[in-house]
Design an enzyme around this catalytic site. Structure first.
Site, PDB file in Angstrom:
ATOM      1  N   GLU A   8      -0.133  10.102  -7.490  1.00  0.00           N
ATOM      2  CA  GLU A   8       0.534  10.587  -8.703  1.00  0.00           C
ATOM      3  C   GLU A   8      -0.436  11.141  -9.748  1.00  0.00           C
ATOM      4  OE1 GLU A   8       3.361   7.483  -9.760  1.00  0.00           O
ATOM      5  OE2 GLU A   8       4.065   7.395  -7.690  1.00  0.00           O
ATOM      6  N   GLU A  21       7.225   8.633   1.324  1.00  0.00           N
ATOM      7  CA  GLU A  21       7.949   7.486   0.742  1.00  0.00           C
ATOM      8  C   GLU A  21       9.448   7.759   0.698  1.00  0.00           C
ATOM      9  OE1 GLU A  21       6.158   6.193  -2.979  1.00  0.00           O
ATOM     10  OE2 GLU A  21       4.138   6.542  -2.211  1.00  0.00           O
TER      11      GLU A  21
HETATM   12  O1  9MR Z   1       7.613  -0.173  -3.965  1.00  0.00           O
HETATM   13  C1  9MR Z   1       6.523  -0.533  -4.795  1.00  0.00           C
HETATM   14  C2  9MR Z   1       6.898  -1.688  -5.690  1.00  0.00           C
HETATM   15  O2  9MR Z   1       7.148  -2.845  -4.908  1.00  0.00           O
HETATM   16  C3  9MR Z   1       5.777  -1.966  -6.685  1.00  0.00           C
HETATM   17  O3  9MR Z   1       6.205  -2.946  -7.610  1.00  0.00           O
HETATM   18  C4  9MR Z   1       5.391  -0.694  -7.418  1.00  0.00           C
HETATM   19  C5  9MR Z   1       4.179  -0.910  -8.306  1.00  0.00           C
HETATM   20  O4  9MR Z   1       3.035  -1.203  -7.567  1.00  0.00           O
HETATM   21  O5  9MR Z   1       5.078   0.338  -6.493  1.00  0.00           O
HETATM   22  C6  9MR Z   1       6.136   0.675  -5.642  1.00  0.00           C
HETATM   23  O6  9MR Z   1       5.718   1.696  -4.770  1.00  0.00           O
HETATM   24  C7  9MR Z   1       5.463   2.948  -5.394  1.00  0.00           C
HETATM   25  C8  9MR Z   1       4.325   3.606  -4.650  1.00  0.00           C
HETATM   26  O7  9MR Z   1       3.209   2.746  -4.631  1.00  0.00           O
HETATM   27  C9  9MR Z   1       3.963   4.941  -5.273  1.00  0.00           C
HETATM   28  N1  9MR Z   1       5.123   5.798  -5.371  1.00  0.00           N
HETATM   29  C10 9MR Z   1       6.309   5.230  -5.986  1.00  0.00           C
HETATM   30  C11 9MR Z   1       6.667   3.924  -5.299  1.00  0.00           C
HETATM   31  C12 9MR Z   1       7.947   3.347  -5.871  1.00  0.00           C
HETATM   32  O8  9MR Z   1       7.763   3.020  -7.224  1.00  0.00           O
END
Ligand code: 9MR
Length: 363
Positions: free
Chosen positions: A174, A281
């Site tokens: 990101e 994702e």
């Molecule tokens: O699914 C993930 C969630 O369990 C965590 O709390 C969060 C923060 O670390 O991250 C989520 O995964 C994200 C991913 O790492 C990056 N793209 C967006 C995803 C969904 O928020």
């Protein structure tokens, strides 16, 4: 439709076969690190991952490490239905370097060992992100030199630890700013400047020259602005000689409604710069309660994206952000939404599961 599911657990050490209703075994304390198992045939044969391998693509899922450790039915489906896995949280900065210079790979090692046991590729996520960092990092007041030392040490240690085990790394997650253009505010940007991105790739390549390195981001409302910025940043890095291999398109539906023609065009732009594209994702947030129309729309979403990836010359990775609804991140982040994955909370296939199988079987 809720089907009465069964899972067959077969230990390799002691040939004990237990036929247990899958719903009954959910949530039990058990570790499924060495057994092989056969999920219920309602998921279809051959398994999804075998269909993917036959098409020459990686189809994987984000892995919730606590579910993997405690839920044998979850582990069974993960181990048999996918040819790739990606730790959802356990390789992130806060997990791997909880205190400055102190590294902990325990959680991620379990997933990597699981993948090896099941002959799965590992997509690794992520090295640098402006969000969800440990407190020690967000509260640090580094000089540029100190920040460079912290960044290079983190990447060298983490990528070095998993050297030759990660087929792909999301190096920077990101990077694009909130409006869809420019760079997102980040501690690294503040301390180092925009070259933190180039440097992160260089450090990662040095630590594992065989891992394929990605710049990963989401779109916002599918207006394409952010995806264009992402692709053009990746292209400019590539042209500048930065060791970047590809662009990761997250494709969470709540942020990025699928627009196949637009995505194909962006993938072609990436291909022209010899960059691959990974769909990293994929999930589809449904406004609860679930109804048939939403399930059909979800199936179409997964199917359109996988077909778009398969049709491109440079897309051979399709990862879903969780494969079943019980442990999905969506309800925790978006009140009133859920059911965003291809299997329901009892591991029953939804129309999206069948849609993925059909897309992989259709040439
Ligand atoms: O699914 C993930 C969630 O369990 C965590 O709390 C969060 C923060 O670390 O991250 C989520 O995964 C994200 C991913 O790492 C990056 N793209 C967006 C995803 C969904 O928020």
């Amino acid at each position: 439709m809720i089907v009465n599911r069964t899972v067959r657990l077969v230990t390799t050490a002691l040939i004990v076969t237990a036929l247990t209703p899958i719903s009954a075994s959910r949530g039990q304390q058990a570790k499924l690190t060495s057994p092989t198992c056969t999920p219920s045939s309602v998921l279809g044969t051959p398994p999804l991952g075998k269909l993917a391998t036959a098409r020459g693509v990686l189809v994987g899922s984000a892995v919730n490490d606590s579910a993997l450790a405690t839920d044998p039915a979850y582990a069974c489906v993960l181990g048999t239905e996918f040819n790739m896995v990606e730790p959802e949280n356990s390789m992130k900065f806060a997990a791997t370097e909880p205190a400055p210079g102190v590294f902990d790979f325990t959680r991620a090692d379990v997933i990597v060992a699981f993948a090896k046991l099941h002959h799965q590729s590992v997509r690794c996520h992520n090295l640098v992100w402006n969000l969800f960092n440990p407190n020690w990092l967000t509260s640090a007041t580094f000089t540029k030199q100190q920040a460079l030392a912290a960044l290079s040490n983190h990447i060298a240690k983490v990528v070095g630890h998993f050297r030759s085990k990660c087929s792909q790394w999301d190096v920077v997650n990101e990077p694009i700013g909130p409006s869809g253009t420019g760079l997102a505010p980040s501690p690294w940007l503040k301390w180092i400047g925009p070259s933190y991105i180039n440097l992160a790739f260089t450090y990662a390549h040095r630590a594992d020259p065989n891992a394929r390195l990605y710049l990963n981001d989401y779109d916002f409302n599918g207006n394409g602005v952010r995806t264009r910025s992402l692709v053009s940043l990746a292209v400019s890095l590539r042209r500048a000689g930065v060791p970047i291999d590809g662009v990761g398109l997250q494709l969470h539906s709540i942020q990025s409604p699928a627009r196949s023609a637009f995505l194909s065009q962006q993938m072609a732009t990436a291909a022209a710069a010899r960059l691959s594209v990974a769909m990293t994702e994929v999930d589809y947030a449904i406004a609860l309660p679930v109804n048939t129309t939403a399930l059909v729309a979800e199936a179409n979403y997964f199917s359109d994206l996988l077909s778009t990836c398969l049709a491109a010359t440079n897309c051979r990775t399709f990862n879903i952000w969780g494969f079943e609804d019980q442990y999905s991140w969506i309800p925790g982040f978006f009140t009133g939404y859920g059911a965003g994955t291809p299997l329901d909370a009892h591991l029953n296939p939804k129309p999206a599961w069948q849609a993925l199988r059909v897309a992989l079987s259709t040439k």
